[in-house]
Design a protein around this motif. Structure first.
Motif, short mmCIF file in Angstrom:
data_model
loop_
_atom_site.label_atom_id
_atom_site.label_comp_id
_atom_site.label_asym_id
_atom_site.label_seq_id
_atom_site.Cartn_x
_atom_site.Cartn_y
_atom_site.Cartn_z
N ILE A 45 0.81 -1.21 0.00
CA ILE A 45 0.00 0.00 0.00
C ILE A 45 0.85 1.27 0.00
O ILE A 45 1.79 1.40 0.78
CB ILE A 45 -0.91 0.05 1.24
CG1 ILE A 45 -1.68 -1.27 1.41
CG2 ILE A 45 -1.88 1.21 1.15
CD1 ILE A 45 -2.40 -1.36 2.75
N THR A 46 0.47 2.21 -0.86
CA THR A 46 0.98 3.58 -0.80
C THR A 46 -0.25 4.50 -0.72
O THR A 46 -1.18 4.37 -1.52
CB THR A 46 1.80 3.94 -2.05
OG1 THR A 46 2.91 3.04 -2.16
CG2 THR A 46 2.30 5.38 -1.96
N LEU A 47 -0.24 5.42 0.25
CA LEU A 47 -1.34 6.36 0.40
C LEU A 47 -0.81 7.78 0.23
O LEU A 47 0.17 8.15 0.88
CB LEU A 47 -2.00 6.20 1.78
CG LEU A 47 -3.37 6.87 1.99
CD1 LEU A 47 -4.08 6.24 3.20
CD2 LEU A 47 -3.26 8.37 2.24
N VAL A 48 -1.44 8.53 -0.65
CA VAL A 48 -1.01 9.91 -0.92
C VAL A 48 -2.16 10.86 -0.67
O VAL A 48 -3.26 10.69 -1.21
CB VAL A 48 -0.52 10.05 -2.37
CG1 VAL A 48 -0.33 11.52 -2.74
CG2 VAL A 48 0.79 9.30 -2.56
N ASP A 49 -1.91 11.86 0.15
CA ASP A 49 -2.86 12.95 0.41
C ASP A 49 -2.35 14.17 -0.34
O ASP A 49 -1.34 14.76 0.01
CB ASP A 49 -2.93 13.22 1.91
CG ASP A 49 -3.87 14.38 2.26
OD1 ASP A 49 -4.53 14.90 1.34
OD2 ASP A 49 -3.93 14.75 3.43
N TRP A 152 -3.73 5.50 9.82
CA TRP A 152 -3.13 6.83 9.91
C TRP A 152 -1.62 6.78 9.72
O TRP A 152 -0.99 7.78 9.35
CB TRP A 152 -3.47 7.47 11.25
CG TRP A 152 -4.93 7.72 11.46
CD1 TRP A 152 -5.74 7.17 12.40
CD2 TRP A 152 -5.76 8.60 10.70
NE1 TRP A 152 -7.02 7.63 12.28
CE2 TRP A 152 -7.07 8.52 11.25
CE3 TRP A 152 -5.55 9.44 9.61
CZ2 TRP A 152 -8.14 9.24 10.74
CZ3 TRP A 152 -6.62 10.17 9.11
CH2 TRP A 152 -7.89 10.07 9.67
N ASP A 153 -1.03 5.62 9.98
CA ASP A 153 0.42 5.49 9.84
C ASP A 153 0.88 5.66 8.39
O ASP A 153 2.06 5.97 8.14
CB ASP A 153 0.88 4.12 10.35
CG ASP A 153 0.19 2.97 9.62
OD1 ASP A 153 -1.06 2.91 9.65
OD2 ASP A 153 0.89 2.14 9.01
N LEU A 154 -0.02 5.47 7.44
CA LEU A 154 0.34 5.60 6.02
C LEU A 154 0.29 7.04 5.53
O LEU A 154 0.73 7.34 4.42
CB LEU A 154 -0.60 4.76 5.17
CG LEU A 154 -0.59 3.25 5.41
CD1 LEU A 154 -1.72 2.59 4.61
CD2 LEU A 154 0.76 2.66 5.02
N LEU A 155 -0.24 7.92 6.36
CA LEU A 155 -0.53 9.29 5.93
C LEU A 155 0.54 10.25 6.47
O LEU A 155 0.82 10.26 7.66
CB LEU A 155 -1.90 9.71 6.45
CG LEU A 155 -2.55 10.94 5.84
CD1 LEU A 155 -2.85 10.72 4.36
CD2 LEU A 155 -3.83 11.26 6.59
N LYS A 156 1.10 11.06 5.59
CA LYS A 156 2.11 12.03 5.99
C LYS A 156 1.43 13.35 6.30
O LYS A 156 1.21 14.19 5.42
CB LYS A 156 3.15 12.21 4.87
CG LYS A 156 3.99 10.97 4.63
CD LYS A 156 5.03 11.19 3.56
CE LYS A 156 5.86 9.93 3.35
NZ LYS A 156 6.87 10.12 2.27
N ARG A 157 1.06 13.52 7.55
CA ARG A 157 0.37 14.73 8.00
C ARG A 157 0.81 15.05 9.42
O ARG A 157 1.20 14.16 10.19
CB ARG A 157 -1.14 14.50 8.03
CG ARG A 157 -1.92 14.88 6.76
CD ARG A 157 -1.99 16.38 6.55
NE ARG A 157 -3.07 16.71 5.63
CZ ARG A 157 -4.21 17.27 5.98
NH1 ARG A 157 -4.45 17.57 7.23
NH2 ARG A 157 -5.12 17.53 5.08
N ASN A 158 0.73 16.32 9.78
CA ASN A 158 0.88 16.72 11.18
C ASN A 158 -0.09 15.92 12.02
O ASN A 158 -1.27 15.83 11.70
CB ASN A 158 0.59 18.23 11.28
CG ASN A 158 0.74 18.76 12.68
OD1 ASN A 158 0.34 18.13 13.65
ND2 ASN A 158 1.31 19.95 12.79
N ARG A 159 0.39 15.32 13.12
CA ARG A 159 -0.47 14.43 13.88
C ARG A 159 -1.68 15.16 14.47
O ARG A 159 -2.73 14.56 14.70
CB ARG A 159 0.30 13.73 15.00
CG ARG A 159 0.70 14.62 16.18
CD ARG A 159 1.38 13.77 17.24
NE ARG A 159 1.62 14.55 18.45
CZ ARG A 159 2.16 14.03 19.56
NH1 ARG A 159 2.51 12.76 19.57
NH2 ARG A 159 2.36 14.78 20.62
N LEU A 160 -1.55 16.47 14.68
CA LEU A 160 -2.68 17.25 15.18
C LEU A 160 -3.84 17.22 14.20
O LEU A 160 -5.00 17.19 14.59
CB LEU A 160 -2.24 18.70 15.43
CG LEU A 160 -3.34 19.67 15.92
CD1 LEU A 160 -3.86 19.25 17.28
CD2 LEU A 160 -2.81 21.09 15.96
#
Length: 425
Positions: A45-49, A152-160
């Motif tokens: 899996i690759t997840l891109v936002d 959520w571990d696949l997503l590159k986002r500020n944890r907030l």
């Protein structure tokens, strides 16, 4: 051998420019949830936002999955075509696909229509066997029990900004500009409370939002859930209807469970405008009393305001601003009325030949007017919308509103600052 799958949360350039100016944007939850259904013994899996990441067009994937909302539709079609040229199969789902499946099916290999808790796992299994169909339709209402944890571990986002969860689905009301009834099975449902609490307990951030359409719709479920929330010590927000905010018990439980603010769709200060879009549950004469109750329970109100109803005039913008300041409304999410496909508003405007275009990329409710208003020009509507945003998030307006609200002044300042900085960039 594992197949390579790319999950995309898309965002076209226009709306991305608008949203990136604000630092308080919580993530959408669709793809992290769908990723939870994927068997990693079969898929890599690759997840891109796209809010924060670039789509990896140079990499090779066996399958590309895209969730499509209306303003992103053409952008998603372009993404799909680029990957299909490279040999990947493309599957699309989401609101716009459900609303206009014939349109979407011309730009991908498979579509998922409606809620995906049952069709998505079925599609994944079929694809792995090389037997996928062109159309998967949610025929029966999915059970919301035992939903896998979001990835959520696949997503590159500020944890907030990763803190999002849903506890219920659907809304019992039928507002004429809303497309929930066309997207979901027409029945309000709730998830098992222990599952929701476990998911919230695993969030790394102290702050989170409920992505429910109407969090208070089932009062007993909401009370039990909020009681279970209290030991976690989290701070949260949710979307509710104004009528439910007239319930002191619900507000007291929300305050005790850590609620910071509630998003409430006021929409308008015109009773006739509200009746015109089947939003009669909002009683303008009760706004003051209910907002005072929210503030009494130390809960901020983030009001949804929509401009462009048939009853609106050039005077509406100033009138709305003055009313918001007088009532001490803490924040607003202000939008332009947008006739989304298959809604009563869309049908009516199309019959009256009031639509300026059907370029879905403009149907985002923030950057463009896509119809002819009744009592002003489209240019006046857009300028009035900008005027309201600039004035509402000015320092003088904030001070006037806080003199009335006096609720969570620190958090209030931070939220208002986020919107204010966006206007200056």
């Amino acid at each position: 051998m594992r197949k390579k799958i790319l999950l995309i949360q898309p965002e076209n350039e226009k709306i991305n420019r608008f949203r990136r100016k604000q630092f308080n944007n919580f993530v959408q939850i669709t793809m992290p949830y769908l990723a939870g259904f994927i068997d990693e013994s079969k898929y890599q899996i690759t997840l891109v936002d796209e809010y924060r990441q670039k789509i990896p067009f140079r990499r090779m994937f066996d399958l590309v999955a895209i969730t499509v909302n209306t303003p992103n539709a053409y952008h998603c079609y372009q993404i799909g075509e680029k990957f299909r040229v490279k040999g990947a199969k493309v599957v699309m789902g989401g609101p716009h696909v459900t609303l206009l499946p014939e349109e979407a099916s011309g730009h991908c290999d498979s579509i998922l229509i409606g809620e995906a808790e049952e069709t998505w796992p079925e599609f994944l299994e079929d694809f792995h066997k090389g037997k996928e169909r062109a159309v998967y339709r949610s025929e029966s209402m999915p059970d919301l029990k035992s939903i896998p944890l979001p990835r959520w571990d696949l997503l590159k986002r500020n944890r907030l900004m990763k803190g999002a969860v849903f506890a219920t689905r659907g809304c019992p009301y039928r507002c004429a500009y809303c497309n929930l009834k066309q997207i979901y099975h027409d029945r309000f449902r709730a998830r098992p409370i222990p599952e929701v609490i476990r998911e919230i307990s695993l969030l790394k951030s102290k702050f989170f939002v409920f992505w429910d359409d109407n969090f208070f719709a089932d009062k007993a479920h909401a009370i039990e859930l909020m009681e279970s929330l209290k030991p976690l010590g989290k701070k949260w927000a949710a979307q509710v209807t104004l009528a439910d905010c007239n319930d002191d018990e619900l507000l007291k439980r929300a305050m005790e469970a850590g609620c910071l603010y509630l998003f409430v769709g006021l929409e308008s200060f015109s009773p006739s405008a509200l009746r015109g879009v089947n939003k009669g549950i909002n009683r303008v004469h009760s706004y003051r009393e209910i907002i005072q109750k929210l503030h009494k329970h130390k809960i901020m109100i983030q009001a949804g305001i929509v401009f462009g109803f048939d009853e609106d005039t050039p005077a509406t913008f100033r009138h709305t601003l003055e009313a918001c300041e007088e009532l001490g409304i803490d924040g607003v999410t202000v939008s332009l009325l947008t006739p989304l496909p298959r809604t009563p508003v869309y049908t009516g405007m199309k019959q009256e030949q009031r639509l300026l275009n059907e370029d879905w990329s403009l149907y985002n409710g923030k950057t463009d007017v896509v119809f002819n208003p009744r009592n002003m020009t489209s240019e006046q509507l857009f300028e009035g919308y900008l005027y309201f945003r600039r004035r509402f998030y000015s320092l003088p307006s904030f001070i006037r509103r806080m003199r009335v609200s006096r609720t969570h002044l620190f958090y209030n300042f931070i939220i208002n600052l986020g919107y204010r900085l966006a206007l200056k960039r």
